[in-house]
Design an enzyme around this catalytic site. Structure first.
Site, PDB file in Angstrom:
ATOM      1  CE1 TYR A 116      -1.841  -8.983 -16.639  1.00  0.00           C
ATOM      2  CE2 TYR A 116      -1.527  -8.616 -18.977  1.00  0.00           C
ATOM      3  CZ  TYR A 116      -1.629  -9.471 -17.908  1.00  0.00           C
ATOM      4  OH  TYR A 116      -1.520 -10.822 -18.104  1.00  0.00           O
ATOM      5  CD1 TRP A 118       2.293 -10.296 -21.413  1.00  0.00           C
ATOM      6  CD2 TRP A 118       3.895 -11.375 -22.565  1.00  0.00           C
ATOM      7  NE1 TRP A 118       2.064 -11.646 -21.309  1.00  0.00           N
ATOM      8  CE2 TRP A 118       3.024 -12.328 -22.010  1.00  0.00           C
ATOM      9  CE3 TRP A 118       4.962 -11.818 -23.331  1.00  0.00           C
ATOM     10  CZ2 TRP A 118       3.204 -13.704 -22.192  1.00  0.00           C
ATOM     11  CZ3 TRP A 118       5.130 -13.183 -23.514  1.00  0.00           C
ATOM     12  CH2 TRP A 118       4.258 -14.108 -22.940  1.00  0.00           C
TER      13      TRP A 118
HETATM   14  N1  LIG Z   1      -9.935 -10.606 -27.002  1.00  0.00           N
HETATM   15  C1  LIG Z   1      -8.862 -11.024 -26.323  1.00  0.00           C
HETATM   16  N2  LIG Z   1      -8.062 -10.125 -25.734  1.00  0.00           N
HETATM   17  C2  LIG Z   1      -6.970 -10.548 -25.072  1.00  0.00           C
HETATM   18  C3  LIG Z   1      -6.641 -11.907 -25.000  1.00  0.00           C
HETATM   19  C4  LIG Z   1      -7.512 -12.849 -25.615  1.00  0.00           C
HETATM   20  O1  LIG Z   1      -7.294 -14.076 -25.574  1.00  0.00           O
HETATM   21  N3  LIG Z   1      -8.602 -12.358 -26.271  1.00  0.00           N
HETATM   22  N4  LIG Z   1      -5.512 -12.291 -24.333  1.00  0.00           N
HETATM   23  C5  LIG Z   1      -5.083 -11.475 -23.219  1.00  0.00           C
HETATM   24  C6  LIG Z   1      -3.757 -11.867 -22.744  1.00  0.00           C
HETATM   25  S1  LIG Z   1      -3.559 -13.538 -22.342  1.00  0.00           S
HETATM   26  C7  LIG Z   1      -2.753 -10.990 -22.519  1.00  0.00           C
HETATM   27  S2  LIG Z   1      -1.323 -11.552 -21.729  1.00  0.00           S
HETATM   28  C8  LIG Z   1      -2.908  -9.554 -22.839  1.00  0.00           C
HETATM   29  C9  LIG Z   1      -1.619  -8.898 -23.360  1.00  0.00           C
HETATM   30  O2  LIG Z   1      -1.718  -7.518 -23.279  1.00  0.00           O
HETATM   31  P1  LIG Z   1      -0.424  -6.569 -23.229  1.00  0.00           P
HETATM   32  O3  LIG Z   1       0.670  -7.236 -22.484  1.00  0.00           O
HETATM   33  O4  LIG Z   1      -0.864  -5.237 -22.755  1.00  0.00           O
HETATM   34  O5  LIG Z   1      -0.044  -6.491 -24.781  1.00  0.00           O
HETATM   35  P2  LIG Z   1       1.286  -6.068 -25.532  1.00  0.00           P
HETATM   36  O6  LIG Z   1       0.900  -5.845 -26.956  1.00  0.00           O
HETATM   37  O7  LIG Z   1       2.349  -7.066 -25.274  1.00  0.00           O
HETATM   38  O8  LIG Z   1       1.636  -4.657 -24.887  1.00  0.00           O
HETATM   39  C10 LIG Z   1       2.912  -4.278 -24.539  1.00  0.00           C
HETATM   40  C11 LIG Z   1       3.104  -2.791 -24.804  1.00  0.00           C
HETATM   41  O9  LIG Z   1       4.354  -2.403 -24.227  1.00  0.00           O
HETATM   42  C12 LIG Z   1       5.122  -1.664 -25.175  1.00  0.00           C
HETATM   43  N5  LIG Z   1       6.540  -1.872 -24.851  1.00  0.00           N
HETATM   44  C13 LIG Z   1       7.366  -2.858 -25.278  1.00  0.00           C
HETATM   45  N6  LIG Z   1       8.591  -2.700 -24.739  1.00  0.00           N
HETATM   46  C14 LIG Z   1       8.540  -1.611 -23.947  1.00  0.00           C
HETATM   47  C15 LIG Z   1       9.505  -0.941 -23.110  1.00  0.00           C
HETATM   48  O10 LIG Z   1      10.650  -1.340 -22.987  1.00  0.00           O
HETATM   49  N7  LIG Z   1       9.060   0.148 -22.416  1.00  0.00           N
HETATM   50  C16 LIG Z   1       7.787   0.613 -22.528  1.00  0.00           C
HETATM   51  N8  LIG Z   1       7.453   1.686 -21.824  1.00  0.00           N
HETATM   52  N9  LIG Z   1       6.874   0.017 -23.319  1.00  0.00           N
HETATM   53  C17 LIG Z   1       7.240  -1.093 -24.002  1.00  0.00           C
HETATM   54  C18 LIG Z   1       4.678  -2.181 -26.518  1.00  0.00           C
HETATM   55  O11 LIG Z   1       4.956  -1.238 -27.541  1.00  0.00           O
HETATM   56  C19 LIG Z   1       3.186  -2.445 -26.287  1.00  0.00           C
HETATM   57  O12 LIG Z   1       2.424  -1.309 -26.557  1.00  0.00           O
HETATM   58  O13 LIG Z   1      -3.941  -9.385 -23.804  1.00  0.00           O
HETATM   59  C20 LIG Z   1      -5.178  -9.968 -23.447  1.00  0.00           C
HETATM   60  N10 LIG Z   1      -6.155  -9.623 -24.471  1.00  0.00           N
HETATM   61  N1  LIG Z   2       2.744 -16.104 -31.336  1.00  0.00           N
HETATM   62  C1  LIG Z   2       2.237 -15.794 -30.133  1.00  0.00           C
HETATM   63  N2  LIG Z   2       2.273 -16.698 -29.124  1.00  0.00           N
HETATM   64  C2  LIG Z   2       1.742 -16.383 -27.918  1.00  0.00           C
HETATM   65  C3  LIG Z   2       1.180 -15.111 -27.660  1.00  0.00           C
HETATM   66  C4  LIG Z   2       1.147 -14.191 -28.736  1.00  0.00           C
HETATM   67  O1  LIG Z   2       0.635 -13.057 -28.596  1.00  0.00           O
HETATM   68  N3  LIG Z   2       1.676 -14.554 -29.944  1.00  0.00           N
HETATM   69  N4  LIG Z   2       0.670 -14.822 -26.407  1.00  0.00           N
HETATM   70  C5  LIG Z   2       1.125 -15.628 -25.275  1.00  0.00           C
HETATM   71  C6  LIG Z   2       0.212 -15.458 -24.124  1.00  0.00           C
HETATM   72  S1  LIG Z   2       0.244 -13.981 -23.299  1.00  0.00           S
HETATM   73  C7  LIG Z   2      -0.593 -16.432 -23.658  1.00  0.00           C
HETATM   74  S2  LIG Z   2      -1.540 -16.171 -22.269  1.00  0.00           S
HETATM   75  C8  LIG Z   2      -0.684 -17.734 -24.336  1.00  0.00           C
HETATM   76  C9  LIG Z   2      -2.148 -18.130 -24.481  1.00  0.00           C
HETATM   77  O2  LIG Z   2      -2.274 -19.459 -24.807  1.00  0.00           O
HETATM   78  P1  LIG Z   2      -3.743 -20.010 -25.149  1.00  0.00           P
HETATM   79  O3  LIG Z   2      -4.733 -19.404 -24.263  1.00  0.00           O
HETATM   80  O4  LIG Z   2      -3.654 -21.474 -25.191  1.00  0.00           O
HETATM   81  O5  LIG Z   2      -3.857 -19.473 -26.648  1.00  0.00           O
HETATM   82  P2  LIG Z   2      -5.024 -18.921 -27.564  1.00  0.00           P
HETATM   83  O6  LIG Z   2      -4.417 -18.764 -28.908  1.00  0.00           O
HETATM   84  O7  LIG Z   2      -5.661 -17.748 -26.953  1.00  0.00           O
HETATM   85  O8  LIG Z   2      -6.094 -20.097 -27.571  1.00  0.00           O
HETATM   86  C10 LIG Z   2      -5.780 -21.401 -28.013  1.00  0.00           C
HETATM   87  C11 LIG Z   2      -6.953 -21.996 -28.723  1.00  0.00           C
HETATM   88  O9  LIG Z   2      -8.032 -22.219 -27.824  1.00  0.00           O
HETATM   89  C12 LIG Z   2      -9.162 -22.450 -28.631  1.00  0.00           C
HETATM   90  N5  LIG Z   2     -10.374 -22.118 -27.882  1.00  0.00           N
HETATM   91  C13 LIG Z   2     -10.883 -20.909 -27.619  1.00  0.00           C
HETATM   92  N6  LIG Z   2     -12.022 -21.011 -26.897  1.00  0.00           N
HETATM   93  C14 LIG Z   2     -12.223 -22.340 -26.708  1.00  0.00           C
HETATM   94  C15 LIG Z   2     -13.227 -23.101 -26.041  1.00  0.00           C
HETATM   95  O10 LIG Z   2     -14.190 -22.592 -25.460  1.00  0.00           O
HETATM   96  N7  LIG Z   2     -13.071 -24.462 -26.034  1.00  0.00           N
HETATM   97  C16 LIG Z   2     -12.029 -25.071 -26.640  1.00  0.00           C
HETATM   98  N8  LIG Z   2     -11.929 -26.400 -26.540  1.00  0.00           N
HETATM   99  N9  LIG Z   2     -11.091 -24.377 -27.297  1.00  0.00           N
HETATM  100  C17 LIG Z   2     -11.180 -23.036 -27.322  1.00  0.00           C
HETATM  101  C18 LIG Z   2      -9.016 -21.580 -29.858  1.00  0.00           C
HETATM  102  O11 LIG Z   2      -9.318 -22.336 -31.021  1.00  0.00           O
HETATM  103  C19 LIG Z   2      -7.559 -21.141 -29.806  1.00  0.00           C
HETATM  104  O12 LIG Z   2      -6.886 -21.310 -31.034  1.00  0.00           O
HETATM  105  O13 LIG Z   2      -0.094 -17.675 -25.628  1.00  0.00           O
HETATM  106  C20 LIG Z   2       1.225 -17.104 -25.616  1.00  0.00           C
HETATM  107  N10 LIG Z   2       1.811 -17.314 -26.923  1.00  0.00           N
HETATM  108 MO   LIG Z   3      -1.336 -13.874 -21.705  1.00  0.00          MO
END
Ligand SMILES: Nc1nc2c(c(=O)[nH]1)N[C@H]1C(S)=C(S)[C@@H](COP(=O)(O)OP(=O)(O)OC[C@H]3O[C@@H](n4cnc5c(=O)[nH]c(N)nc54)[C@H](O)[C@@H]3O)O[C@H]1N2
Ligand SMILES: Nc1nc2c(c(=O)[nH]1)N[C@H]1C(S)=C(S)[C@@H](COP(=O)(O)OP(=O)(O)OC[C@H]3O[C@@H](n4cnc5c(=O)[nH]c(N)nc54)[C@H](O)[C@@H]3O)O[C@H]1N2
Ligand SMILES: [Mo]
Length: 778
Positions: A116, A118
């Site tokens: 998994y 990005w």
């Molecule tokens: N506690 C908590 N944990 C969460 C979340 C949360 O809300 N709370 N959110 C979750 C969500 S929504 C998401 S989407 C995930 C994201 O989780 P990931 O998508 O696994 O996070 P990234 O940090 O984007 O990891 C990308 C990795 O790919 C590497 N990379 C970048 N470019 C390249 C390339 O060209 N080639 C290779 N081989 N590697 C590359 C980067 O260095 C990095 O280590 O995390 C989840 N984790």
């Molecule tokens: N700069 C930046 N932008 C990103 C990303 C990033 O890594 N960096 N990640 C991207 C990715 S992979 C994703 S999936 C999206 C995620 O988009 P979201 O899931 O919308 O983003 P989060 O920042 O995880 O959460 C938004 C807010 O939800 C609120 N929240 C948490 N739990 C609860 C709850 O139980 N109830 C209510 N009402 N509110 C709650 C928190 O206050 C938090 O600030 O963002 C994307 N955008």
């Molecule tokens: Mo995400």
């Protein structure tokens, strides 16, 4: 003084398209700037050039010492041992040997390739995709199912609406501005999130759209424990709800609609199935508990009068209900999605312009921006995967720890095969997986772990074989995000760092050695692939009435913007007008007989308030009285660029900043800048304190962005202290429910105490490297 001669190229990233000026003589990056069609480029843009040539780049292939000496038997040393530099030839030979040995021992299903992540923008060099293409041709691999972002919605929506295109269930901004009068946002739509788009943000327009909404008189309600989830400019009404209780609020609003005769019974009759049963649940006829505003007030912490007043306003005007993805990233997250739809259905505005519901408005840059329908994307064909086993993304630990057993999922049992080898490229498992102390043990089970990474990030440090990848700046590609109206040419800016190679070429070399090179690369070079992918997508676009230029013209001009051929249709207007949904009833299912048949007590057949395993109202809150929310980071993308100056400047005392309410801080004698230990039964991490008042964050709630590079005191040892602020050592890996088994990161209680002598951060140190490149297997 010599005049510096520069050249400008255009590249793209998840956080924006940019122009990069490089020195013609040295090749060094001189500066970056946004493109003219982006009104508000993200500051994250400036962070990449620095790390592309930074100290943490991996310069050549490496192998963990114990693995080189004794192979799989040393698996428990994974993460704890020094690395030995090896040649590309030696490294690729080791990978080939490991793949063949694993397949011989456990078959193709013993190769976990779900990888998994990005990764980086770009349709050709997307590393998880090239990995899948490669492993598919090798005979297949165990894959993942679902996603971390909105997995519960993805799994439950087919039952409710017969649709799984969750990120398209959004009413776009122009319609909001023109029609919506009241925009009720559960979890808000924080502008910091709109910097990003998976595959490449192009226009950063969301702030401007919020301003237009304000100017048009749209009233916004921010339902969140954290005030700034909606920008101040729109002067939102703030309802500081207890975390994970949104379903109770939605039910309280719905009950008020029933009690005051405000339900659109015409719509629930013609367009929904199961309303009567759901209403019996609301009124308490089903379980003896009326879900009235008073009940909802006791669960959510919001005044009953506020709930009633909001319900009346919602029924009185064109109302859009939006639920942020974070709200469903919690225990029983499916219910938040279902209750959102039910509430909107009772208001009867689904399918009307600016009414109904949205999911994840503004969660990423392009999601609510105007965009023509039917834009194809250039793509690298993935090919088939002959192995059928798929593991829910949040349950990989189950796969690794319980081979031979089963996992309940979506009405079925998934058989968990043994795993001999993990192949990971483009993701950070020590960021996206929860309960990292259990995960570390899970990660040590398979005989071999192979990781491709550009940087010495946590997954690289926890690998057996590390292959150095290029970054976007070192290759040519095409960016085309799902929610963007642009195709963007990404031109190579700098030469690859040291011995780094493109992921697509690394797999090409491996495929050659394994005898399926021709099938894998089809004899195409990088530019030939891009031209091929472009031409295929262009032909589809032409069929759909668009007229993108030929490849050479596109490449020379740098971008193509798809025109709006027709007014976009209002979400679900066709359904409102009589077109059946793809559900058993053809209607919105407020009761699902399919889900009832599964008999899951953690996912009942209609939207239901189920207490989360951990919340401020649970007995566990006596010991762990703070609800920890882990939001997306402002200054980076997940864990990407945590090594940049931008991200590191936002830390407090060198650790990730945790936001704490002043009352909670005073009770623990904490001051801003203090270093604290955040802990529960699952683990502990160190963070730096930032204190805010009750006008910003609900007391009893702490908030820390995700993505600090995992930095264990004793690497590889489960339960060891995390020193840098990675909250996933305390989050729970219990799935949302048996229906979707999705990550429930937002369901987490902790306690916090001051830590006066914290161990130093070593997350950005290089691993120990032995300068004995001639270690041979015993
Ligand atoms: N506690 C908590 N944990 C969460 C979340 C949360 O809300 N709370 N959110 C979750 C969500 S929504 C998401 S989407 C995930 C994201 O989780 P990931 O998508 O696994 O996070 P990234 O940090 O984007 O990891 C990308 C990795 O790919 C590497 N990379 C970048 N470019 C390249 C390339 O060209 N080639 C290779 N081989 N590697 C590359 C980067 O260095 C990095 O280590 O995390 C989840 N984790
Ligand atoms: N700069 C930046 N932008 C990103 C990303 C990033 O890594 N960096 N990640 C991207 C990715 S992979 C994703 S999936 C999206 C995620 O988009 P979201 O899931 O919308 O983003 P989060 O920042 O995880 O959460 C938004 C807010 O939800 C609120 N929240 C948490 N739990 C609860 C709850 O139980 N109830 C209510 N009402 N509110 C709650 C928190 O206050 C938090 O600030 O963002 C994307 N955008
Ligand atoms: Mo995400």
């Amino acid at each position: 003084m010599a005049v510096r001669r520069t050249r400008t190229t255009q590249t793209a990233s998840h956080w924006g398209v940019y122009r990069v000026e490089t020195d013609r003589d040295t090749g060094e990056v001189v500066s970056t700037s946004g493109v003219p069609f982006d009104p508000d480029p993200s500051p994250i843009q400036a962070a990449l050039p620095e790390v592309v040539r930074g100290r943490l780049r991996i310069d050549r292939p490496y192998v963990r010492e114990g693995y080189l000496r004794s192979g799989a038997v040393s698996r428990e040393q994974r993460g704890a041992e020094p690395f030995v530099p090896v040649s590309w030839d030696a490294a690729l030979d080791l990978v080939v040997d490991a793949l063949l040995a694993a397949r011989a021992a456990g078959g193709n299903e013993s190769l976990y390739g779900g990888s998994y992540g990005w990764a980086s923008a770009g349709r050709l060099h997307h590393s998880p995709s090239v990995l899948k293409r490669f492993l598919g041709l090798f005979g297949g691999y165990t894959d993942k199912i679902g996603n971390h972002s909105f997995g519960a919605a993805l799994g439950v929506m087919p039952y409710i609406l017969g649709r799984s295109d969750v990120s398209r269930l959004v009413v776009p901004w122009p319609e909001v501005v023109a029609n919506t009068r009241l925009f009720v946002m559960f979890g808000g739509a924080s502008l910091k999130n709109a910097q990003i788009d998976s595959g490449g943000a192009v226009n950063h327009d969301n702030a401007e759209w919020f301003r237009r909404a304000r100017a048009a008189g749209v009233d916004v309600v921010c339902v969140s424990p954290y005030r700034h989830d909606v920008p101040d400019e729109v002067a939102p009404q703030w309802l500081p709800i207890r975390p994970n209780t949104d379903v109770a609020l939605m039910l309280g609003l719905a009950h008020t609609l029933v009690a005051e005769g405000l339900v659109d019974r015409g719509f629930t009759h013609t367009h929904c199935t199961g309303y009567a049963e759901f209403e019996r649940y609301l009124t308490g006829d089903e379980d003896g508990v009326a879900k009235d505003a008073g009940w909802a007030a006791r669960v959510t912490g919001l005044p009953a009068s506020t709930i009633e007043a909001l319900a009346r306003r919602m029924a009185d005007t064109r109302t859009l209900v939006n639920t942020a993805w974070a709200v469903q990233r919690a225990h029983h997250g499916e219910q938040a999605v279902w209750a959102t739809v039910a509430l909107a259905a009772m208001l009867g505005q689904i399918g009307l312009p600016g009414g109904g519901f949205s999911l994840g408005h503004g969660a990423m840059s392009g999601i609510a921006l105007p965009c023509p329908a039917g834009i194809p994307r250039p793509k690298l064909p993935l090919g088939p995967n002959p192995v059928a086993v798929k593991i829910p993304v949040g349950q990989v630990h189950e796969l690794l720890l319980r081979p031979g057993e089963t996992l309940e999922h979506d009405g079925r049992l998934i058989r968990l095969p043994p795993t001999e080898l993990i192949y990971s490229a483009g993701g950070n498992p020590f960021h996206h997986n929860l309960n990292l102390n259990r995960f570390v043990t899970a990660w040590q089970q398979p005989g071999t772990v192979i990781v491709h990474e550009p940087w010495w990030s946590p997954p690289a440090k926890f690998a057996d074989i590390v292959l150095p990848s290029t970054t976007t700046m070192e290759r040519n590609d095409i960016a085309a995000a799902e929610h963007s109206r642009y195709w963007i040419a990404m031109q190579q800016v700098v030469a690859p760092y040291a011995q780094a190679r493109n992921d697509v070429d690394i797999f090409g070399e491996l495929a050659d050695r394994l005898g399926f090179g021709a099938e894998y690369h089809c004899g195409r070079t990088e530019m030939q692939w891009l031209r091929y992918m472009y031409d295929e997508a262009r032909a589809t676009a032409q069929d759909r009435g668009f007229d993108p230029p030929d490849f050479d013209e596109f490449w020379a001009s740098g971008s193509y913007e798809f025109p709006m051929l027709a007014e976009p249709a209002t979400l679900l207007a066709d359904f409102r007008a009589g077109q059946a949904l793809n559900t058993p009833s053809g209607k919105i299912e407020l009761v699902s007989e399919a889900i009832r048949a599964f008999g899951y007590d953690d996912c009942p057949p209609h939207p239901t308030w189920l207490e989360p395993a951990e919340w401020l109202g649970s007995p566990r809150a006596v010991r762990y009285p703070l609800h920890l929310l882990t939001n997306q980071p402002t200054h980076r993308l997940h864990s990407q660029l945590d090594n940049s100056t931008l991200s590191r400047a936002a830390k407090v005392s060198g650790r990730e900043a945790i936001l704490i309410n002043a009352e909670d801080a005073a009770r623990r004698d904490l001051r801003g800048g203090d270093v604290v230990r955040v802990f529960n039964d699952r683990g502990a991490f160190i963070a730096g304190v930032r204190i805010v008042g009750s006008d910003t964050l609900l007391p009893g709630v702490a908030q820390i962005p995700t993505g600090a590079w995992y930095d264990p005191l004793e690497p590889g040892v489960a339960g060891t202290l995390e020193k840098h602020g990675n909250p996933n050592v305390v989050t729970s890996d219990q799935g949302t429910s048996r229906l979707t088994q999705c990550p429930a990161a937002q369901t987490c209680l902790v306690e916090i105490e001051r830590c006066d002598t914290p161990p130093p951060v070593t997350a950005f140190d290089l691993p120990e490297v032995l300068d004995a490149p001639h270690v041979h297997r015993e």
